[in-house]
Design a protein around this motif. Structure first.
Motif, PDB file in Angstrom:
ATOM      1  N   THR A  94      -3.524  -8.800  -0.091  1.00 18.57           N
ATOM      2  CA  THR A  94      -2.642  -8.315   0.984  1.00 18.57           C
ATOM      3  C   THR A  94      -1.618  -7.330   0.425  1.00 18.57           C
ATOM      4  O   THR A  94      -1.390  -6.248   0.984  1.00 18.57           O
ATOM      5  N   LEU A  95      -0.991  -7.700  -0.711  1.00 14.05           N
ATOM      6  CA  LEU A  95       0.005  -6.816  -1.335  1.00 14.05           C
ATOM      7  C   LEU A  95      -0.628  -5.499  -1.757  1.00 14.05           C
ATOM      8  O   LEU A  95      -0.057  -4.423  -1.556  1.00 14.05           O
ATOM      9  N   THR A 153      -3.231  -3.994  -0.501  1.00 16.75           N
ATOM     10  CA  THR A 153      -3.528  -3.196   0.696  1.00 16.75           C
ATOM     11  C   THR A 153      -2.278  -2.467   1.176  1.00 16.75           C
ATOM     12  O   THR A 153      -2.300  -1.283   1.508  1.00 16.75           O
ATOM     13  N   LYS A 154      -1.145  -3.207   1.199  1.00 15.58           N
ATOM     14  CA  LYS A 154       0.133  -2.621   1.661  1.00 15.58           C
ATOM     15  C   LYS A 154       0.563  -1.489   0.717  1.00 15.58           C
ATOM     16  O   LYS A 154       1.035  -0.442   1.164  1.00 15.58           O
ATOM     17  N   LEU A 155       0.429  -1.720  -0.587  1.00 10.32           N
ATOM     18  CA  LEU A 155       0.842  -0.704  -1.567  1.00 10.32           C
ATOM     19  C   LEU A 155      -0.036   0.541  -1.466  1.00 10.32           C
ATOM     20  O   LEU A 155       0.456   1.670  -1.506  1.00 10.32           O
ATOM     21  N   ALA A 209       7.444  -1.019   0.715  1.00  3.79           N
ATOM     22  CA  ALA A 209       6.261  -1.787   1.122  1.00  3.79           C
ATOM     23  C   ALA A 209       6.375  -3.234   0.633  1.00  3.79           C
ATOM     24  O   ALA A 209       6.018  -4.180   1.350  1.00  3.79           O
ATOM     25  N   ALA A 262      -1.633   1.567   1.154  1.00  4.67           N
ATOM     26  CA  ALA A 262      -1.295   2.257   2.417  1.00  4.67           C
ATOM     27  C   ALA A 262      -0.037   3.111   2.232  1.00  4.67           C
ATOM     28  O   ALA A 262       0.039   4.252   2.710  1.00  4.67           O
ATOM     29  N   ALA A 263       0.960   2.549   1.516  1.00  6.69           N
ATOM     30  CA  ALA A 263       2.206   3.294   1.264  1.00  6.69           C
ATOM     31  C   ALA A 263       1.932   4.542   0.436  1.00  6.69           C
ATOM     32  O   ALA A 263       2.493   5.614   0.677  1.00  6.69           O
ATOM     33  N   ALA A 322       9.027  -5.149   2.672  1.00  7.94           N
ATOM     34  CA  ALA A 322       8.547  -5.473   4.026  1.00  7.94           C
ATOM     35  C   ALA A 322       7.699  -6.744   4.035  1.00  7.94           C
ATOM     36  O   ALA A 322       7.531  -7.386   5.071  1.00  7.94           O
ATOM     37  N   THR A 323       7.145  -7.119   2.868  1.00 10.37           N
ATOM     38  CA  THR A 323       6.348  -8.354   2.796  1.00 10.37           C
ATOM     39  C   THR A 323       7.127  -9.457   2.058  1.00 10.37           C
ATOM     40  O   THR A 323       6.542 -10.356   1.475  1.00 10.37           O
TER      41      THR A 323
END
Length: 907
Positions: A889-890, A892-894, A847, A896-897, A850-851
Motif C-alpha cells: 500500500t505504501l 503504491t502511494k509513493l 504521501a 503515485a506521488a 497522508a497514510t
C-alpha cells in the motif's frame, strides 16, 4: 539539387520584363528559395538513409551554396548593375574562405565570403556587393563577409593569424578569376613563405587555449567542433600541413612520410564520423549547435542507428565510439606536430645546450628534441617486454615519449600476448609503473590512449572510452579509473593532507599499496554488462589480480574491495550513521580494521574521481564518522554502540554546554526527549533546540514556529532547525517550504518530544551544492515562515517551479522502492531510488503523512539526476511495517506521488 541552367533560364526570363530592381531582387529570392528548399530537403533525405555518409553531405551543401552565391553574383553584376565596358578598377572576384572555402559545410555552417577588388572599392563594386548580400540574407544564409584588395589581405594576414588561416583556404567562386589567381600567388610568396614556424606556434597556442576553455577530451558533453579531439583539431592539422607543405588534401601527407597509410585511414574515419555527428546535430536543432548535450546525444544516436544492447543504451554505445575517435584524433595530432616540430624547431640557445642537464637514459633509447625515443626499432621489438619498459623509462627519466616510439608501440600491439602477460618481468614493470615512480597516471593515461593498457589487461578493453549516460559521472569509465589512481598518488605525495586528513593518515600509517592500486584499477572493470558491475568486477579481479603479481591473500583482499567498493559510500550517504545498527552491520561486513582502512581510501578516491565537484565536506564528514565509529566497534567490541551509552554522553555534553541553566531546567530538557534524539544530533544542535523549546514555552503561543538557520562549514551545508507544536504532516510542510526557496535537502531528522513538541533538523545546500551565503539567511527565514504559516501553498507553487530542464529529460531513471526491517532496531527503512527534482522530498513526505506514517528522519543521497531518499519510519502505534500488504500500500502511494510530480515537472 541545384540546376544552374534551369535557374538561369527562370532569371533571364524575368530580366526581359521591365520591372524595378527591388521587385527583380524579390523574384530572384523567390526562385532561389524554392531551389534552396528542394536542395536542402534532398540532402537531408539522403543523409537520413546513409547517416554516416558525411563527405557527400558536406560537399552537397557546398555545391548548393556555390550555386546560390554564383547566381546572386550574376544577378547583381549582370542584371541589377550591368557595366558594358568595365575599367581595370571595376573588377570583382568572389571567393569562399574558411570552412566554406575548404568545401566542408555542415547544414547550418556560416557562408564566409571575400569580395576582392584590384584597388580601392568603387561605387559600382559597392552596389554589386550590397545587392548580393541582400539576396543571400533574404535566403536566411549566415553570411560573414569582407571587402579587400590584395594589399589589404597581405597586411591583415600579417597582423592576424585567424585572417591568415581563413585565406589559406580561399577558393574562387565567381567574378574575375585572374584577380583570384593573383591573390593565391601573392599569398604564397609574400605571406606564407618563410613564416611556417610562427604559423605552427600560433596554431598550437590557439589549440591549447581552446582545450583549456573546452575541458578534457573525456568531458561527457563534448563540443564536436571546438573540444579536445574534435573537428577543429583535425582542421588545425590540415591547416599546418597545407601551410608548410602546400598540400590540397590530407592524403598527400602519406607520400611525404608524415602519415602512414593506416594513420591516413584513421584520419579519414575520424573526420567522417565527427562531421556526421556535427551534421546530425545541426539538422536536429535546425541551427549551428556544436555542443553534444545529453538530450542531443540521445537524438543523434537514434539518427545514426545506434540501438540498445544488453546492459547498455544505444546512446552509450554511440558516445563510446565518439570518445574513441576523439582519442585517435589526439594521437594523429601528436604524430604530425612532432614531425613538423623536428623540421621547424628553433634550436635552443648555445649556453642552454651546454649547461642543461640531460637525463641519463638506459641503453636502447635516444633523446630526440627532449623526448624519449627508441634507438633501434628492430632490437626493441625483439624483446616483447620492451613494450612496457618504454613507459617505465619515461617515468624514470621524467621525459615525454616521442611520437615515433608511440607509433612503433601502436603498430606492434599484437606482441602483447598471453606469454608476455604472464612474464614475471612484465608483471613487475606494470606494478612498478603504479607503485614506484610517484606519478602512475602519466604512464597509465598514455598506455590507455595507445592501446597498451587494454592489450596487457584485455579485461580493461570494454571500458575504454565507455560513457555512463548520467549527470553524475563527468568522465568515461577508463578516465574515471585513471582519475581515481591520480587521487591516490596525490594523497601519497602529501598534496591533499589538509583536504583529506583521514585518507592521508591511513596511508601514512601504512597499507598494502599493491592491493589498493590493483583494486582501484579494476573497481569498475565490470561496467557496461547486464550483471551488477561490483559482482562481475570481483569475478574478473579473481582472475586478473594473480596475473598482475598479487599473492593469494592480496588477490582475495583486492577481490573483496572490488565486490564491496560501493558499500561504504552507500552506508555513509544512504543510511543514518547515528543508528547503532548501521555501524554494527557495516562492521560485520568489513570484519577487520585493515579492510576498513583500505575500503575508506578506495571510497575517497572513487568519489573524487567521479568529477571535479563531486567531493565535498558533507561527504567527508559522513565517511569520517562512519570510519571512526566502525573502527571503535571493531577494536573495542560492538556493545560500545548501544543507545544508552550514547545518550548518557550526549546529556553530559549538553549540561556542560549550558552552564548558566539551573538543575531543574536541565532536568526538564534532558528528560523530555526520546533516546534517538540524543544519538542523532551533535551537542550544538541540542543547545539550539533546548533554547528554542524554552522560548516556545515562555511565549505560550501554540501556533508559533521558531526557525534557526546557521552556516555549517564543516559539512558544506546550512543547518535549518525548526521547533513547534507537533501535528501531522509537519515534516512534509517543512520539506516543501525548503524546496520552494531553492534549497536541496541533504539530511533531515525529526524528533517528537514527550510533551508535544517537534524538533526538525534539516541540512540544506544551494543549487551549486554549497552552503547558503550568510547574507541570504534572513530572507530565506522569512520565505520559509510564510510557507509554514500557510501564506504560500507549496503544491500550487511547485506547478511553476518544479521543472526538469530540457537537456536533462533524456535520462531514464527507473523507480525502485525497498523496505528494510533489519537495518534499524526501531524503524522500518524505506529507500526510494528515483529521478531527482526540486519538489520530490515534499511529495514523498506528503504521501507518507497522508497514510499516518511517522517519519523519524530522512537521508538524501544525490547522484546527478538520480536521488535516493531514505526514510526511517514507524506506524501510528510506533511499530515497524512488517506486513507485506501494508508495504505494498505504501509503495503504491509513493509511486503515485512520484508519477504525479513527474507529470508536473515535465509539462
Amino acid at each position: 539539387m541545384f540546376d544552374p541552367v534551369s535557374v538561369r533560364q527562370q532569371i533571364d526570363a524575368l530580366s526581359t520584363a521591365d520591372i524595378a530592381n527591388a521587385a527583380m531582387r524579390g523574384e530572384v529570392v523567390r526562385i532561389l528559395r524554392e531551389t534552396q528548399k528542394t536542395g536542402r530537403a534532398a540532402i537531408a533525405e539522403s543523409f537520413a538513409k546513409a547517416p554516416f555518409a558525411a563527405r557527400p553531405l558536406t560537399r552537397s551543401y557546398t555545391y548548393l551554396t556555390d550555386g546560390l552565391v554564383k547566381t546572386a553574383m550574376y544577378v547583381a553584376s549582370e542584371i541589377l548593375h550591368p557595366l558594358s565596358t568595365p575599367t581595370q578598377g571595376e573588377r570583382i572576384a568572389v571567393l569562399a574562405v574558411g570552412g566554406y572555402g575548404r568545401g566542408e559545410m555542415a547544414p547550418s555552417s556560416d557562408v564566409d565570403l571575400l569580395f576582392l577588388t584590384p584597388y580601392k572599392i568603387t561605387a559600382w563594386a559597392e552596389s554589386v556587393i550590397e545587392s548580393m548580400l541582400y539576396i543571400l540574407w533574404d535566403l536566411r544564409l549566415k553570411v560573414g563577409h569582407s571587402s579587400r584588395t590584395i594589399k589589404d589581405c597581405i597586411r591583415l594576414g600579417t597582423e592576424d593569424f585567424t585572417i591568415r588561416t581563413a585565406m589559406l583556404e580561399q577558393r574562387f567562386i565567381a567574378g574575375y578569376s585572374p584577380l583570384a589567381e593573383e591573390l593565391d600567388q601573392t599569398l604564397k610568396t609574400d605571406l606564407f613563405h618563410g613564416t611556417e614556424r610562427e604559423f605552427i606556434e600560433a596554431k598550437l597556442q590557439e589549440r591549447d587555449q581552446r582545450h583549456r576553455k573546452q575541458g578534457q577530451r573525456y568531458m561527457v558533453e563534448p563540443n564536436v567542433k571546438e573540444g579536445k579531439g574534435g573537428l577543429r583539431d583535425l582542421q588545425s592539422l590540415f591547416w599546418i600541413a597545407k601551410y608548410v607543405h602546400q598540400v590540397q588534401d590530407v592524403a598527400e601527407l602519406v607520400p611525404l612520410g608524415l602519415f602512414t597509410n593506416e594513420e591516413f585511414d584513421t584520419f579519414a574515419q575520424a573526420e567522417n564520423f565527427l562531421w556526421a555527428v556535427r551534421s546530425h546535430l545541426h539538422l536536429a536543432t535546425k541551427r549551428a549547435t556544436e555542443q553534444l548535450t545529453f538530450d542531443m546525444q540521445v537524438e543523434v544516436a537514434a539518427r545514426m542507428g545506434y540501438q540498445d544492447r544488453a546492459g547498455r543504451r544505444g546512446v552509450e554505445v554511440f558516445m563510446q565510439k565518439y570518445f574513441r575517435e576523439a582519442t585517435r584524433v589526439g594521437e594523429l595530432t601528436r604524430i604530425l606536430l612532432t614531425k613538423l616540430e623536428a623540421s621547424h624547431m628553433k634550436s635552443a640557445p648555445l649556453l642552454e645546450r651546454i649547461f642543461r642537464r640531460r637525463p641519463r637514459i638506459k641503453p636502447g633509447y635516444k633523446v630526440v628534441h627532449g623526448r624519449l625515443d627508441v634507438a633501434d626499432p628492430e632490437s626493441f621489438l625483439a624483446d616483447k617486454v620492451n613494450m612496457l619498459r618504454l613507459f617505465e623509462e619515461g617515468l624514470r627519466t621524467g621525459m615525454l615519449i616521442h611520437p615515433d616510439a608511440m607509433r612503433l608501440v601502436t603498430a606492434n600491439l599484437a606482441l602483447i600476448d598471453d606469454d608476455m602477460r604472464n612474464n614475471k618481468e612484465a608483471r613487475r614493470i606494470f606494478l612498478d609503473l603504479m607503485l614506484k615512480h610517484g606519478n602512475p597516471e602519466r604512464a597509465l593515461r598514455r598506455m590507455n590512449e595507445l592501446g597498451v593498457l587494454s592489450a596487457f589487461v584485455p579485461e580493461f578493453e570494454p571500458i575504454v572510452a565507455m560513457m555512463q549516460f548520467n549527470m553524475y559521472h563527468s568522465y568515461t569509465v577508463d578516465e574515471h579509473t585513471i582519475q581515481c589512481i591520480t587521487t591516490l598518488a596525490q594523497i601519497e605525495r602529501g598534496e591533499l593532507t589538509e583536504e583529506l586528513p583521514l585518507a592521508s593518515g591511513i596511508l601514512k600509517e601504512g597499507v598494502n599499496r599493491k592491493v589498493l592500486y590493483a583494486a582501484l584499477l579494476l573497481h569498475d572493470i565490470g561496467k557496461g554488462r547486464p550483471e551488477d558491475h561490483s559482482i562481475l568486477g570481483a569475478k574478473i579481479t579473481r582472475k586478473v589480480a594473480p596475473r598482475l603479481g598479487l599473492t593469494k591473500s592480496e588477490a582475495e583482499t583486492a577481490e573483496w574491495l572490488v565486490r564491496y567498493h560501493l558499500l561504504m559510500s552507500d552506508m555513509a550517504q544512504k543510511r543514518d550513521i547515528s543508528d547503532p545498527r548501521t555501524v554494527r552491520g557495516f562492521a560485520k561486513a568489513v570484519q577487520t580494521v585493515k579492510r576498513l582502512d583500505l575500503l575508506t581510501v578506495l571510497t575517497v578516491c572513487d568519489i573524487r574521481g567521479v568529477g571535479p565537484d563531486t567531493w565535498n565536506n558533507w561527504k567527508a564528514t559522513l565517511l569520517r564518522a562512519l570510519h571512526s565509529e566502525t573502527k571503535r566497534a571493531l577494536e573495542t567490541g560492538m556493545e560500545d554502540l548501544n543507545r544508552e551509552n550514547r545518550g548518557t554522553e550526549a546529556k553530559k555534553a549538553l549540561r556542560k554546554a549550558l552552564p548558566e541553566w539551573s538543575k531543574t531546567q536541565l532536568k526538564q530538557e534532558t528528560s523530555r526527549h526520546y533516546a534517538p534524539y540524543w544519538q542523532g544530533l551533535h551537542v550544538s544542535a541540542h543547545v539550539d533546540f533546548a533554547e528554542m523549546l524554552q522560548e516556545l514555552e515562555a511565549n505560550g503561543d501554540p501556533g508559533e514556529i521558531l526557525i534557526r538557520l546557521h552556516p555549517d562549514e564543516d559539512r558544506d551545508a546550512t543547518s535549518a532547525f525548526f521547533a513547534m507544536g507537533d501535528h501531522p504532516g509537519i515534516f512534509a510542510r517543512v520539506a516543501g517550504a525548503l524546496a520552494l526557496v531553492g534549497a536541496n535537502v541533504v539530511d533531515a531528522r525529526s524528533y517528537t518530544t514527550k510533551d508535544g513538541y517537534v524538533t526538525d533538523a534539516f541540512w540544506i545546500q544551494d543549487a551549486d551544492g554549497r552552503p547558503f551565503e550568510a547574507s541570504r539567511l534572513p530572507r530565506l527565514t522569512q520565505m520559509i515562515t510564510k510557507t509554514l504559516n500557510g501564506e504560500v501553498v507549496a503544491r500550487d507553487a511547485f506547478k511553476s517551479r518544479d521543472k526538469i530542464k530540457k537537456r536533462e529529460r533524456a535520462f531514464n531513471v527507473p523507480t525502485h522502492i525497498t523496505f528494510d526491517n533489519d537495518g534499524s532496531e526501531i524503524y522500518t527503512i524505506i529507500e526510494v531510488d528515483t529521478r531527482d527534482r526540486p519538489g520530490l522530498l515534499h511529495d514523498l513526505a506528503r504521501a507518507l503523512a497522508a497514510t499516518n506514517v511517522y517519519i523519524a528522519n530522512a537521508v538524501i543521497a544525490t547522484y546527478g539526476e538520480q536521488v535516493v531518499d531514505t526514510f526511517y519510519v514507524k506506524d501510528m502505534f510506533g511499530l515497524k511495517y512488517y506486513s507485506e500488504s501494508k508495504q505494498r500500500t505504501l509503495e503504491t502511494k509513493l509511486r503515485a506521488a512520484i508519477t504525479e510530480g513527474a507529470k508536473r515537472a515535465n509539462t
